[in-house]
Design a protein around this motif. Structure first.
Motif, PDB file in Angstrom:
ATOM      1  N   GLU A  14       0.817  -1.119  -0.136  1.00 38.15           N
ATOM      2  CA  GLU A  14       0.026  -0.050   0.144  1.00 38.15           C
ATOM      3  C   GLU A  14       0.906   1.367  -0.046  1.00 38.15           C
ATOM      4  O   GLU A  14       1.892   1.261   0.696  1.00 38.15           O
ATOM      5  N   ARG A  15       0.545   2.252  -0.788  1.00 39.51           N
ATOM      6  CA  ARG A  15       1.277   3.298  -1.078  1.00 39.51           C
ATOM      7  C   ARG A  15       0.532   4.684  -0.684  1.00 39.51           C
ATOM      8  O   ARG A  15       0.160   5.220  -1.659  1.00 39.51           O
ATOM      9  N   PRO A  16       0.219   4.996   0.695  1.00 36.99           N
ATOM     10  CA  PRO A  16      -0.752   6.203   1.077  1.00 36.99           C
ATOM     11  C   PRO A  16       0.147   7.223   0.254  1.00 36.99           C
ATOM     12  O   PRO A  16      -1.019   8.329  -0.080  1.00 36.99           O
ATOM     13  N   LEU A  17       1.037   7.586  -0.055  1.00 35.34           N
ATOM     14  CA  LEU A  17       1.711   8.765  -0.712  1.00 35.34           C
ATOM     15  C   LEU A  17       1.920   8.607  -2.287  1.00 35.34           C
ATOM     16  O   LEU A  17       2.572   9.428  -2.758  1.00 35.34           O
ATOM     17  N   ALA A  18       1.247   7.518  -2.843  1.00 37.26           N
ATOM     18  CA  ALA A  18       1.397   7.476  -4.198  1.00 37.26           C
ATOM     19  C   ALA A  18       1.254   8.609  -5.136  1.00 37.26           C
ATOM     20  O   ALA A  18       1.847   8.795  -5.969  1.00 37.26           O
ATOM     21  N   ALA A  19       0.080   9.501  -4.806  1.00 39.93           N
ATOM     22  CA  ALA A  19      -0.333  10.456  -5.769  1.00 39.93           C
ATOM     23  C   ALA A  19       0.769  11.617  -5.593  1.00 39.93           C
ATOM     24  O   ALA A  19       1.216  12.073  -6.527  1.00 39.93           O
ATOM     25  N   GLU A  20       1.415  11.859  -4.342  1.00 42.76           N
ATOM     26  CA  GLU A  20       2.491  12.778  -4.191  1.00 42.76           C
ATOM     27  C   GLU A  20       3.797  12.376  -4.857  1.00 42.76           C
ATOM     28  O   GLU A  20       4.496  13.219  -5.344  1.00 42.76           O
ATOM     29  N   VAL A  21       4.052  11.082  -4.642  1.00 39.05           N
ATOM     30  CA  VAL A  21       5.336  10.444  -5.261  1.00 39.05           C
ATOM     31  C   VAL A  21       5.236  10.561  -6.835  1.00 39.05           C
ATOM     32  O   VAL A  21       6.154  11.125  -7.337  1.00 39.05           O
ATOM     33  N   ALA A  22       3.952  10.464  -7.452  1.00 38.42           N
ATOM     34  CA  ALA A  22       3.671  10.645  -9.037  1.00 38.42           C
ATOM     35  C   ALA A  22       3.946  12.119  -9.289  1.00 38.42           C
ATOM     36  O   ALA A  22       4.528  12.056 -10.333  1.00 38.42           O
ATOM     37  N   ARG A  23       3.496  13.043  -8.502  1.00 40.15           N
ATOM     38  CA  ARG A  23       3.663  14.532  -9.022  1.00 40.15           C
ATOM     39  C   ARG A  23       5.236  14.658  -8.931  1.00 40.15           C
ATOM     40  O   ARG A  23       5.469  15.331  -9.839  1.00 40.15           O
ATOM     41  N   PHE A  24       6.088  14.330  -8.015  1.00 36.74           N
ATOM     42  CA  PHE A  24       7.695  14.559  -7.968  1.00 36.74           C
ATOM     43  C   PHE A  24       8.075  13.815  -9.370  1.00 36.74           C
ATOM     44  O   PHE A  24       8.958  14.498  -9.893  1.00 36.74           O
ATOM     45  N   THR A  25       7.720  12.512  -9.515  1.00 37.71           N
ATOM     46  CA  THR A  25       8.151  11.658 -10.572  1.00 37.71           C
ATOM     47  C   THR A  25       7.971  12.514 -12.135  1.00 37.71           C
ATOM     48  O   THR A  25       8.900  12.742 -12.911  1.00 37.71           O
ATOM     49  N   THR A  26       6.729  13.137 -11.997  1.00 34.24           N
ATOM     50  CA  THR A  26       6.354  13.426 -13.275  1.00 34.24           C
ATOM     51  C   THR A  26       7.117  14.904 -13.455  1.00 34.24           C
ATOM     52  O   THR A  26       7.677  15.265 -14.209  1.00 34.24           O
ATOM     53  N   MET A  27       7.283  15.591 -12.300  1.00 29.34           N
ATOM     54  CA  MET A  27       8.004  16.976 -12.436  1.00 29.34           C
ATOM     55  C   MET A  27       9.514  16.503 -12.797  1.00 29.34           C
ATOM     56  O   MET A  27      10.029  17.256 -13.526  1.00 29.34           O
ATOM     57  N   LEU A  28      10.154  15.739 -12.438  1.00 28.59           N
ATOM     58  CA  LEU A  28      11.405  14.996 -12.557  1.00 28.59           C
ATOM     59  C   LEU A  28      11.593  15.069 -14.070  1.00 28.59           C
ATOM     60  O   LEU A  28      12.672  15.184 -14.814  1.00 28.59           O
ATOM     61  N   ALA A  29      10.784  14.171 -14.491  1.00 32.41           N
ATOM     62  CA  ALA A  29      10.655  13.888 -16.007  1.00 32.41           C
ATOM     63  C   ALA A  29      10.166  15.079 -17.100  1.00 32.41           C
ATOM     64  O   ALA A  29      10.662  15.050 -18.045  1.00 32.41           O
ATOM     65  N   GLU A  30       9.438  15.719 -16.427  1.00 32.44           N
ATOM     66  CA  GLU A  30       8.658  16.820 -17.600  1.00 32.44           C
ATOM     67  C   GLU A  30       8.849  18.334 -17.231  1.00 32.44           C
ATOM     68  O   GLU A  30       8.031  19.029 -17.656  1.00 32.44           O
ATOM     69  N   THR A  31       9.826  18.521 -16.374  1.00 32.37           N
ATOM     70  CA  THR A  31       9.976  19.950 -15.906  1.00 32.37           C
ATOM     71  C   THR A  31      10.238  21.009 -17.012  1.00 32.37           C
ATOM     72  O   THR A  31      11.008  20.763 -17.879  1.00 32.37           O
ATOM     73  N   PRO A  32       9.481  21.998 -17.045  1.00 31.25           N
ATOM     74  CA  PRO A  32       9.686  23.108 -18.211  1.00 31.25           C
ATOM     75  C   PRO A  32      10.743  23.714 -17.979  1.00 31.25           C
ATOM     76  O   PRO A  32      11.177  24.045 -16.831  1.00 31.25           O
ATOM     77  N   GLU A  33      11.476  24.431 -18.865  1.00 29.98           N
ATOM     78  CA  GLU A  33      12.486  25.227 -18.576  1.00 29.98           C
ATOM     79  C   GLU A  33      11.959  26.615 -18.151  1.00 29.98           C
ATOM     80  O   GLU A  33      10.828  27.154 -18.639  1.00 29.98           O
ATOM     81  N   LEU A  34      12.395  26.877 -16.881  1.00 21.83           N
ATOM     82  CA  LEU A  34      12.088  28.218 -16.548  1.00 21.83           C
ATOM     83  C   LEU A  34      13.280  29.234 -16.100  1.00 21.83           C
ATOM     84  O   LEU A  34      14.303  28.605 -15.773  1.00 21.83           O
ATOM     85  N   SER A  35      12.996  30.323 -16.415  1.00 22.28           N
ATOM     86  CA  SER A  35      14.382  31.465 -16.234  1.00 22.28           C
ATOM     87  C   SER A  35      13.853  32.567 -15.177  1.00 22.28           C
ATOM     88  O   SER A  35      12.864  33.184 -15.790  1.00 22.28           O
ATOM     89  N   GLY A  36      14.646  32.989 -14.396  1.00 22.62           N
ATOM     90  CA  GLY A  36      14.365  33.989 -13.393  1.00 22.62           C
ATOM     91  C   GLY A  36      12.772  34.114 -12.789  1.00 22.62           C
ATOM     92  O   GLY A  36      12.138  35.215 -12.620  1.00 22.62           O
ATOM     93  N   LEU A  37      12.691  33.048 -12.296  1.00 24.33           N
ATOM     94  CA  LEU A  37      11.097  32.891 -11.710  1.00 24.33           C
ATOM     95  C   LEU A  37      11.146  33.821 -10.378  1.00 24.33           C
ATOM     96  O   LEU A  37      12.001  33.380  -9.383  1.00 24.33           O
TER      97      LEU A  37
END
Length: 184
Positions: A14-37
């Motif tokens: 059981e992974r209670p934080l599965a949705a949160e882990v998925a957010r970080f995993t997606t961010m790691l794979a799909e982070t957009p290029e941002l400059s000077g935020l």
């Protein structure tokens, strides 16, 4: 015991934080290029970067082969610089600690401190900081920090966040893995 160890024989854990882990995993794979935020920027639903809008602190984000590179300039002018994630309150119930496993490599000194933030039904919030900082003198690192989960707070809150508050004027770090863990 962590959330990955809560399996009964013959069943997947059981992974209670599965949705949160998925957010970080997606961010790691799909982070957009941002400059000077400066200010607040949603990276995905329930995941953001934020700096004090009344400062000259500026974050830049670049995808890499292994994850994403986050860089900061002017951090000393800000009251906060954070990478944050909304948590489902029910996912924290029954846990003793909220852990955060971070793997990466920094170009130089890096310091940040994880924080569990509870939001109360009557308004306001309470921060519960990890007693450990995620620190790298430079080069590759793997760190685990954790915050205690008060059972009464886990039942009473109307929302929760996991924030990674960065310290210092500047840094450049490649994040390869960011994984919230429920420790029981």
């Amino acid at each position: 015991m962590t959330e990955t160890e809560q399996a009964t024989p013959g069943q997947a854990p059981e992974r209670p934080l599965a949705a949160e882990v998925a957010r970080f995993t997606t961010m790691l794979a799909e982070t957009p290029e941002l400059s000077g935020l400066v200010g607040h920027r949603d990276l995905a639903d329930g995941l953001w970067l934020s700096t004090d809008p009344n400062s000259s602190a500026a974050l830049s984000c670049t995808p890499t082969e292994a994850g994403f590179r986050l860089s900061l300039e002017g951090g000393d002018s800000a009251r906060w610089v954070t990478l944050g994630c909304r948590l489902r309150p029910e996912a924290l119930r029954g846990g003793r600690y909220l852990g955060l496993l971070v793997r990466g490599a920094s170009d130089g000194f890096l310091s940040c401190r994880p924080c569990l933030r509870w939001f109360w039904p009557e308004g306001g919030f309470q921060d519960v900081f990890s007693s450990e900082y995620v620190i790298s003198p430079g080069g590759g690192f793997e760190r685990l920090a954790y915050m205690p989960i008060d059972p009464a707070s886990a039942e009473r809150n109307k929302g929760a966040e996991l924030n990674l508050f960065f310290q210092g004027d500047r840094f450049s770090v490649e994040f390869r893995d960011i994984e919230p863990l429920l420790m029981t």
